[in-house]
Motif scaffolding. Structure first.
Motif, PDB file in Angstrom:
ATOM      1  N   THR A   1      36.999  36.970  39.987  1.00  0.00           N
ATOM      2  CA  THR A   1      38.199  36.284  40.264  1.00  0.00           C
ATOM      3  C   THR A   1      38.495  36.119  41.922  1.00  0.00           C
ATOM      4  OG1 THR A   1      39.096  36.733  38.218  1.00  0.00           O
ATOM      5  CG2 THR A   1      40.635  36.016  39.763  1.00  0.00           C
ATOM      6  N   ASP A   2      38.496  37.444  42.394  1.00  0.00           N
ATOM      7  CA  ASP A   2      38.793  37.736  44.026  1.00  0.00           C
ATOM      8  C   ASP A   2      37.780  36.859  44.686  1.00  0.00           C
ATOM      9  OD1 ASP A   2      40.873  39.094  43.224  1.00  0.00           O
ATOM     10  OD2 ASP A   2      39.796  41.148  43.507  1.00  0.00           O
ATOM     11  N   VAL A   3      36.720  36.721  44.402  1.00  0.00           N
ATOM     12  CA  VAL A   3      35.564  35.932  45.227  1.00  0.00           C
ATOM     13  C   VAL A   3      36.010  34.611  45.257  1.00  0.00           C
ATOM     14  CG1 VAL A   3      33.246  35.176  45.279  1.00  0.00           C
ATOM     15  CG2 VAL A   3      33.873  37.676  44.831  1.00  0.00           C
TER      16      VAL A   3
ATOM     17  N   SER B   1      48.622  26.047  45.064  1.00  0.00           N
ATOM     18  CA  SER B   1      49.061  26.974  45.598  1.00  0.00           C
ATOM     19  C   SER B   1      50.721  27.366  45.167  1.00  0.00           C
ATOM     20  CB  SER B   1      48.834  27.318  47.098  1.00  0.00           C
ATOM     21  OG  SER B   1      49.399  26.351  47.496  1.00  0.00           O
TER      22      SER B   1
ATOM     23  N   THR C   1      36.335  25.527  40.563  1.00  0.00           N
ATOM     24  CA  THR C   1      37.093  25.983  41.628  1.00  0.00           C
ATOM     25  C   THR C   1      38.394  26.042  41.249  1.00  0.00           C
ATOM     26  OG1 THR C   1      37.330  23.569  42.319  1.00  0.00           O
ATOM     27  CG2 THR C   1      35.533  24.980  43.225  1.00  0.00           C
TER      28      THR C   1
ATOM     29  N   ARG D   1      44.103  35.305  37.642  1.00  0.00           N
ATOM     30  CA  ARG D   1      44.809  36.313  38.312  1.00  0.00           C
ATOM     31  C   ARG D   1      46.214  36.395  37.741  1.00  0.00           C
ATOM     32  NH1 ARG D   1      43.702  40.508  39.983  1.00  0.00           N
ATOM     33  NH2 ARG D   1      41.909  39.620  41.101  1.00  0.00           N
TER      34      ARG D   1
ATOM     35  N   SER E   1      40.538  30.358  39.001  1.00  0.00           N
ATOM     36  CA  SER E   1      40.863  31.558  39.508  1.00  0.00           C
ATOM     37  C   SER E   1      42.277  32.029  39.566  1.00  0.00           C
ATOM     38  CB  SER E   1      40.249  31.994  41.004  1.00  0.00           C
ATOM     39  OG  SER E   1      40.448  31.034  41.826  1.00  0.00           O
ATOM     40  N   TYR E   2      43.196  31.037  40.156  1.00  0.00           N
ATOM     41  CA  TYR E   2      44.423  31.228  40.181  1.00  0.00           C
ATOM     42  C   TYR E   2      45.252  31.701  38.920  1.00  0.00           C
ATOM     43  CZ  TYR E   2      44.433  29.040  45.010  1.00  0.00           C
ATOM     44  OH  TYR E   2      43.976  28.975  46.259  1.00  0.00           O
TER      45      TYR E   2
ATOM     46  N   LEU F   1      39.035  33.415  44.586  1.00  0.00           N
ATOM     47  CA  LEU F   1      40.277  33.030  45.169  1.00  0.00           C
ATOM     48  C   LEU F   1      40.062  32.994  46.819  1.00  0.00           C
ATOM     49  CD1 LEU F   1      42.593  35.480  43.188  1.00  0.00           C
ATOM     50  CD2 LEU F   1      42.866  32.933  43.456  1.00  0.00           C
ATOM     51  N   VAL F   2      39.166  33.887  47.591  1.00  0.00           N
ATOM     52  CA  VAL F   2      39.152  33.881  48.812  1.00  0.00           C
ATOM     53  C   VAL F   2      38.147  32.806  49.602  1.00  0.00           C
ATOM     54  CG1 VAL F   2      39.657  36.198  48.655  1.00  0.00           C
ATOM     55  CG2 VAL F   2      37.207  35.561  48.921  1.00  0.00           C
ATOM     56  N   ILE F   3      37.145  32.165  48.531  1.00  0.00           N
ATOM     57  CA  ILE F   3      36.450  31.158  49.179  1.00  0.00           C
ATOM     58  C   ILE F   3      37.079  30.000  49.396  1.00  0.00           C
ATOM     59  CG2 ILE F   3      34.364  29.399  48.574  1.00  0.00           C
ATOM     60  CD1 ILE F   3      33.347  31.930  46.930  1.00  0.00           C
ATOM     61  N   PRO F   4      37.049  29.313  50.579  1.00  0.00           N
ATOM     62  CA  PRO F   4      37.755  28.103  50.915  1.00  0.00           C
ATOM     63  C   PRO F   4      37.543  26.847  49.933  1.00  0.00           C
ATOM     64  CG  PRO F   4      36.929  28.780  52.942  1.00  0.00           C
ATOM     65  CD  PRO F   4      36.362  29.629  51.662  1.00  0.00           C
TER      66      PRO F   4
END
Length: 322
Positions: free
Chosen positions: A142-144, A2, A176, A183, A179-180, A146-149
């Motif tokens: 991508t959003d899915v 992150s 995993t 985006r 996705s970052y 991003l929000v999954i732990p």
């Protein structure tokens, strides 16, 4: 991961100077080298990474032990001239395991980082260039992710898919970790979609695949490189975490499995601190190498981040006091 994403997440509006031309393409490699050479943090990262690459490529230069898993020594010896970091509770040389473990740890980081970056490029740039329904579907995907732990998902996948396999471990890290970057690349590609050089390519009748590969990608080299470094850093830390939890192959030689066996044998409580400290320090240093190198590629992609020379700072200070 992150932190790296935060550094590179801001898309920089390209200027006319960023439009590719033959002369700028010829100097692209020299620009990368100048950015690395002129940045102290990037040089430190490059030196650290080079040391680890040499250790992984030719471990025989650093240790005479050819089989780090062989139980050939007395148990739990303290550091000495014969055993720099002592021996494990199984009679294995800790230094030899550390050196040989570099290969697997670095291999997983580079392969997983490269595959995650490729997936980020395919999804992020395709979504931005195609627009419409493809963009909506790929952005939703991508959003899915991003929000999954991420880490709980990694543990579940690795546990049920057989985390002891190296292939499974890499696949889990790629799934995993893309996705970052996707985006970030989509945001940058959206700012390029209506540039004049892309419109010219469309007028010439070039295919979408040609425009993406030969027109868009060369203008995003630094951001793609930064995403690779971020994905590799993510892979290093996550791989070590999975192996420490016992979700890797415990018979393999890597820094994560060293921590796993050290924890199982209570290394800190039995006076074998280097069995824990050495692999933990190497994981931190390899992660620092990727993070420090990221500074150079940030500066290539965003000139506002480049350090101001001391003479120019002095001149600006003098002008401000007038």
């Amino acid at each position: 991961m992150s932190a790296i994403a935060a550094n590179t997440g801001a898309a920089v509006e390209p200027t006319a100077a960023s439009t590719p031309n033959p002369s700028s393409r010829g100097r692209r490699g020299s620009g990368v080298w100048r950015a690395v050479r002129g940045n102290g943090k990037a040089m430190a990262g490059a030196v650290l990474l080079l040391v680890f690459i040499v250790m992984a490529a030719v471990p025989q230069l650093f240790t005479s032990v050819s089989d780090p898993n062989k139980r050939a020594f007395d148990l739990s010896l303290p550091p000495s001239a014969d055993h720099i970091l002592g021996t494990t509770a199984f009679g294995q040389d800790v230094w030899a395991q550390l050196v040989w473990g570099t290969r697997l740890s670095l291999l997983v980081a580079v392969v997983a980082g490269a595959l995650a970056s490729i997936l980020s490029v395919i999804i992020g740039i395709s979504a931005a260039y195609l627009g419409g329904i493809p963009d909506a579907v790929l952005s939703l995907l991508t959003d899915v992710f991003l929000v999954i732990p991420a880490f709980p998902l990694i543990i579940v996948i690795a546990a049920y898919a057989g985390g002891g396999s190296l292939t499974v471990l890499i696949v889990v890290l790629v799934i995993t970790g893309w996705s970052y970057g996707a985006r970030q690349l989509r945001a940058q590609a959206l700012s390029l979609r209506r540039r004049d050089f892309l419109e010219s390519a469309r007028v010439r009748g070039e295919r979408s695949s040609y425009i993406i590969i030969f027109e868009i990608l060369p203008t995003m080299t630094s951001l793609i490189a930064a995403n690779f470094l971020g994905a590799a850093l993510y892979a290093v830390l996550t791989q070590a975490g999975l192996q420490f939890l016992g979700l890797g192959n415990p018979s393999s030689v890597s820094w994560g499995t060293m921590l796993y066996w050290a924890q199982n044998n209570e290394a800190l409580q039995t006076g074998q601190a280097w069995w824990v400290i050495a692999p933990g320090l190497c994981i931190a240093l390899l992660g620092a190498a990727f993070a420090l190198l990221n500074y150079a590629f940030d500066e290539i992609g965003n000139p506002a981040l480049r350090p101001v020379p001391r003479a120019r700072r002095r001149r600006q200070a003098q002008e401000a006091t007038r």
